[in-house]
Structure formats: C-alpha cells, structure tokens
Design an enzyme around this catalytic site. Structure first.
Site, mmCIF file in Angstrom:
data_model
loop_
_atom_site.group_PDB
_atom_site.id
_atom_site.type_symbol
_atom_site.label_atom_id
_atom_site.label_comp_id
_atom_site.label_asym_id
_atom_site.label_seq_id
_atom_site.Cartn_x
_atom_site.Cartn_y
_atom_site.Cartn_z
ATOM 1 N N GLY A 1 -55.476 61.131 -52.987
ATOM 2 C CA GLY A 1 -54.949 61.817 -54.161
ATOM 3 C C GLY A 1 -55.824 62.859 -54.801
ATOM 4 O O GLY A 1 -55.363 63.617 -55.660
ATOM 5 N N GLY B 1 -56.480 62.829 -47.955
ATOM 6 C CA GLY B 1 -55.771 63.758 -47.074
ATOM 7 C C GLY B 1 -56.085 65.191 -47.459
ATOM 8 O O GLY B 1 -56.907 65.871 -46.841
ATOM 9 N N ARG C 1 -44.521 74.304 -49.319
ATOM 10 C CA ARG C 1 -44.991 73.857 -50.633
ATOM 11 C C ARG C 1 -44.510 74.731 -51.790
ATOM 12 O O ARG C 1 -44.093 74.200 -52.808
ATOM 13 C CB ARG C 1 -46.513 73.722 -50.638
ATOM 14 C CG ARG C 1 -47.019 72.681 -49.613
ATOM 15 C CD ARG C 1 -48.514 72.388 -49.741
ATOM 16 N NE ARG C 1 -48.816 71.805 -51.016
ATOM 17 C CZ ARG C 1 -49.311 72.447 -52.059
ATOM 18 N NH1 ARG C 1 -49.650 73.714 -51.941
ATOM 19 N NH2 ARG C 1 -49.508 71.842 -53.202
ATOM 20 N N CYS D 1 -32.789 83.018 -45.596
ATOM 21 C CA CYS D 1 -31.661 83.266 -46.499
ATOM 22 C C CYS D 1 -31.568 82.198 -47.580
ATOM 23 O O CYS D 1 -30.611 81.418 -47.637
ATOM 24 C CB CYS D 1 -30.374 83.327 -45.694
ATOM 25 S SG CYS D 1 -30.513 84.503 -44.349
ATOM 26 N N GLU D 2 -32.606 82.122 -48.404
ATOM 27 C CA GLU D 2 -32.647 81.207 -49.550
ATOM 28 C C GLU D 2 -33.486 81.910 -50.614
ATOM 29 O O GLU D 2 -34.548 82.449 -50.301
ATOM 30 C CB GLU D 2 -33.385 79.901 -49.208
ATOM 31 C CG GLU D 2 -32.843 79.095 -48.085
ATOM 32 C CD GLU D 2 -31.787 78.084 -48.510
ATOM 33 O OE1 GLU D 2 -31.642 77.834 -49.721
ATOM 34 O OE2 GLU D 2 -31.111 77.565 -47.616
HETATM 35 C C1 PLP Z 1 -49.995 60.869 -48.976
HETATM 36 C C2 PLP Z 1 -50.796 59.639 -49.091
HETATM 37 C C3 PLP Z 1 -52.191 59.719 -49.122
HETATM 38 C C4 PLP Z 1 -52.943 61.020 -49.119
HETATM 39 O O1 PLP Z 1 -52.817 61.720 -50.320
HETATM 40 P P1 PLP Z 1 -53.720 63.010 -50.579
HETATM 41 O O2 PLP Z 1 -53.282 63.478 -51.912
HETATM 42 O O3 PLP Z 1 -53.428 63.993 -49.510
HETATM 43 O O4 PLP Z 1 -55.146 62.575 -50.564
HETATM 44 C C5 PLP Z 1 -52.898 58.537 -49.149
HETATM 45 N N1 PLP Z 1 -52.268 57.337 -49.168
HETATM 46 C C6 PLP Z 1 -50.933 57.223 -49.150
HETATM 47 C C7 PLP Z 1 -50.310 55.883 -49.155
HETATM 48 C C8 PLP Z 1 -50.147 58.366 -49.114
HETATM 49 O O5 PLP Z 1 -48.812 58.264 -49.106
#
Ligand code: PLP
Length: 419
Positions: free
Chosen positions: A240, A277, A314, A343-344
């Site tokens: 996150g 991530g 995004r 086309c959006e």
């Molecule tokens: C998407 C997700 C992550 C990664 O989130 P990031 O914001 O990209 O770090 C980690 N754990 C779970 C369960 C997720 O669904």
C-alpha cells in the site's frame, strides 16, 4: 530515484535512449529499468532492517512480467498472488513455492487446490467459508494448509475509493470484531495450520497514519488471540505504500515506513510479512508513445498520441495523474490535452496541462507506469496488446511482445452453424 534521465538532450532508460527503443520496437511500449527495480527492492528491505524477522512478497498484480518477477526473485522476494495465473507466473519466474502467499477474495476450489499442489507458503483467508473449504480440501489429502486470516480493520486509508480495501463496507477480509471468533472456529479444523493474521487497507497511501492505526489494531488482535490460547507466529502487514506521481507528491519513504513498523510491532514476536507492489515497480517503468497528430480544441489543442486507455488504464479508471514529458524536449512548453485514439471520452491522459511542446511524430513518455500499467492493458478497440522492454545498462530486451489483432482473432471461432 529512478534511472530515466535526460542525457545529451534525450531521455534515456539507464544507458539506452528511449528514442532507440521506440524506433526498434515501435510505440506504444513500456520500458522498465532493472537498476531502478533492484534499487527499490533493496531500499524497501533496508527500511525494515529494525523490524525483526521479515518476509517480503512482491504483489504480482502490480507488474506480473516474468522478467520483472525474476529480478525480484533474485533480490530474495517471494510473491503475493491473487489468482492461479499469478501463482503460475511466480513459479515460472523462479520464486520458491514456500515464499508465495495467496491472497484474493474469491479463490476458487481449483485455485486452492493448485496452491496445495504447488506447496505454497501461505494462504491468506478472506472469509470463514474460504477457510472451511481450504481445510476440507487439505484434510482430504492428509495435509495441513498454512494460513492466516485476513482482517478488515475498518480504517480509512485516505486514498482513492477504488483502491481502498480496509473499510468495513469493503469486500475484503473479515471484520475485526468478529475475527477472534472466526479464528477460534477455523483453528479447530484438521486441514488448517492457522498461524496468524493479515491485513491490507489499500494502495497509493500518502500518509503513515492510517497504516499505524491499522497496525496498532492488529497488535491488539494478536494479544487477544494469544490471550485466548492461540499461537500466532505470522502477521502479514500487506502493501500500500504510495509513490510520487507528481513532483509535489511526498509519500512516506520506505525508511519512515520501516521505522513506524519497527516501533508499532516491537513486542509482537512474529515473522512480519509485507506485500509491496507499487512502491517497488511504479517508478521503475515508463510508457513511450508517439504523437499521431495535433488537433485544435476549444480551450487548448489536443495532442493525439498512439497510446490509449487500453494501454494505461489508470487515468481513465482512477483519475490518475502521470507526468508526461517529451523524449527530446526543446525547452518550450504548450498547454494541451493528451488523448488517445479510443472512442471514449475517458481516453484522456492529461487535461489542459502545461507540457513539453510536441509536434506530429515526436515521442513522449508517461512516467511512473511500472505498476498497474501493462498488467491492466487490454485490446479494446481491437488494438494490439502493448509490449514491454527491460533495460539493463547499455542493453535491452523485449520481455513481452506486442500481440497483434491477428493473433487474438486466431483464438476466436465463428461456429459452423453461422456459415
Ligand atoms: C494489491 C495488493 C497489494 C499491493 O498493493 P500496493 O499498493 O501495490 O503495494 C498487497 N496486498 C494485497 C492483498 C493486495 O491486494
């Protein structure tokens, strides 16, 4: 810090001019920097140096490219997967089964079985029902599945609603007030080794406060579970952490995050697990696009580029901002809306923004496209699936080919009875 910098007036990925990749591979194309990925993987790990025993699982959904996963495997990362397909990718990239965590709110019987077949390290259960199903499958094989219970801590992550996952109305995990009772029931099942709890409250977090609130609640839960006689050896703190998309963005650094984690979890005496991530992959990638033409608009001109919302979703789905720059900036700027050919009306990357001046056939990049970029790409409007390139110093490789409409059509069939 990333390795997409101007050298002699041309934006480079490490030592390769982006114009060279655009010429040789075509556009649109994603470009990842190995050095940047490795740096981010290292910095995240170093940030957690005072957090005791740590397990790092890269959230595959942020960037599932096999070459990217291989780099992270070589950095000692496991994987956080949310589908059977991601599980197969993590294994194919060389991640060890025991380093794989299986998250996801709707794991099917087939996916749970695949996880057991492969001997993955941990299932993060999102409901009591899922735990019962996993226990039943594992017990029928004479096995015990290692698992944690994902908890919904009812914390507002303060991020975009579509990437918030930790409020009580969200579909993820079990409510924290009923977690002890569910944990107690699941821990009785023969097929489960329920060893801890997991949490993940959302993505692109700009502040540590909601994470700290969440982790403090998890600490209380761990104490409560132990008080009830359960053994808790693992706590998965999710991912996150945000990244800067705009120059003025100032998300917490991995070091600040790690210091908070070390402070809040000091007495927990568990293996802490993390699922980063975006913070690993986001700034490790850009997408190159070429200007098709410029069309006068009402307030400002439209710069129509050959990338579209199908290549980078995004902005269309999260109103997200990606910095846009010329690959060979002249120093002049213009106010323009950067739009794709789809086309959006949502196929717009930037609205009336001051950007580097561009002419027809010039190249530009969208920055911070390494996470939730190519992985969300699709072929809407029968466009090709966008390719991906990995740069390593002065060499590069195409790590995902452009998939042309003919290839996609080859998998479609007109039934005989329509002939
Ligand atoms: C998407 C997700 C992550 C990664 O989130 P990031 O914001 O990209 O770090 C980690 N754990 C779970 C369960 C997720 O669904």
């Amino acid at each position: 810090m990333d390795h997409f910098q101007l050298k002699n007036g041309v934006l480079h990925a490490e030592d390769i001019p982006l114009s060279q990749i655009a010429e040789e591979v075509g556009t649109p194309v994603y470009v990842y920097s190995r050095a940047t990925l490795e740096r981010h993987a290292r910095v995240f790990r170093e940030g957690l140096k005072d957090a005791g025993k740590v397990h790092l699982a890269f959230a595959v959904k942020a960037n599932p490219n096999l070459a990217v996963l291989r780099i992270l495997a070589n950095q000692g990362y496991g994987a956080d997967v949310v589908s059977g397909g991601e599980l197969q990718r993590a294994l194919a990239a060389g991640m060890k089964a025991e380093d794989i965590v299986f998250s996801g709110v709707g794991k099917s019987r087939e996916e749970l079985t695949l996880g057991l077949d492969q001997g993955i390290g941990q299932f993060n259960l999102e409901s009591e029902e899922e735990g019962v199903m996993l226990a039943e499958i594992a017990a029928s094989r004479g096995e015990k599945a290692s698992a944690t219970l994902r908890v919904n801590p009812d914390v507002d992550a303060g991020t975009h609603a579509k990437i918030s996952t930790g409020k009580k109305e969200n579909k993820f995990g079990v409510a924290i007030d009923v977690a002890p009772a569910i944990f107690a029931r699941l821990s009785q099942l023969d097929g489960l080794d329920l060893r801890g709890v997991a949490v993940h409250i959302g993505s692109q977090l700009q502040s540590l406060d909601p994470l700290e609130t969440c982790y403090a609640r998890m600490g209380e839960l761990v104490a409560q579970l132990r008080g009830a006689g359960h053994t808790v050896t693992h706590v998965d703190l999710g991912g996150g952490l945000g990244v800067p998309y705009k120059p003025e963005d100032n998300p917490p650094s991995p070091a600040e995050y790690g210091a908070m984690v070390a402070r809040v979890t000091r007495d927990w005496d568990v293996t802490l697990m993390f699922e980063p991530g975006r913070v690993i992959a986001g700034n490790s990638g850009v997408m190159i696009t070429r200007v098709i033409r410029i069309k006068p608009g009402l307030g400002s001109d439209f710069v129509i580029v050959d990338a579209a919302m199908n290549d980078l979703m995004r902005p269309a789905i999260y109103d997200a901002w990606h910095d846009f720059e010329a690959v060979e900036p002249s120093g002049e700027t213009m106010t323009a809306s950067i739009v794709g050919p789809i086309c959006e009306s949502s196929d717009i990357f930037a609205k009336e923004r001051v950007v580097d001046r561009l002419e027809t056939d010039d190249l530009g990049i969208f920055r911070t496209a390494g996470a939730y970029g190519a992985t969300m790409a699709n072929t809407y409007n029968s466009r090709p699936l966008v390719p991906e390139v990995l740069v390593d110093g002065d060499r590069y490789a195409v790590v995902a080919e452009r998939i042309e409409p003919a290839t996609i059509m080859a998998a479609e069939h007109v039934p005989d009875w329509l002939k």
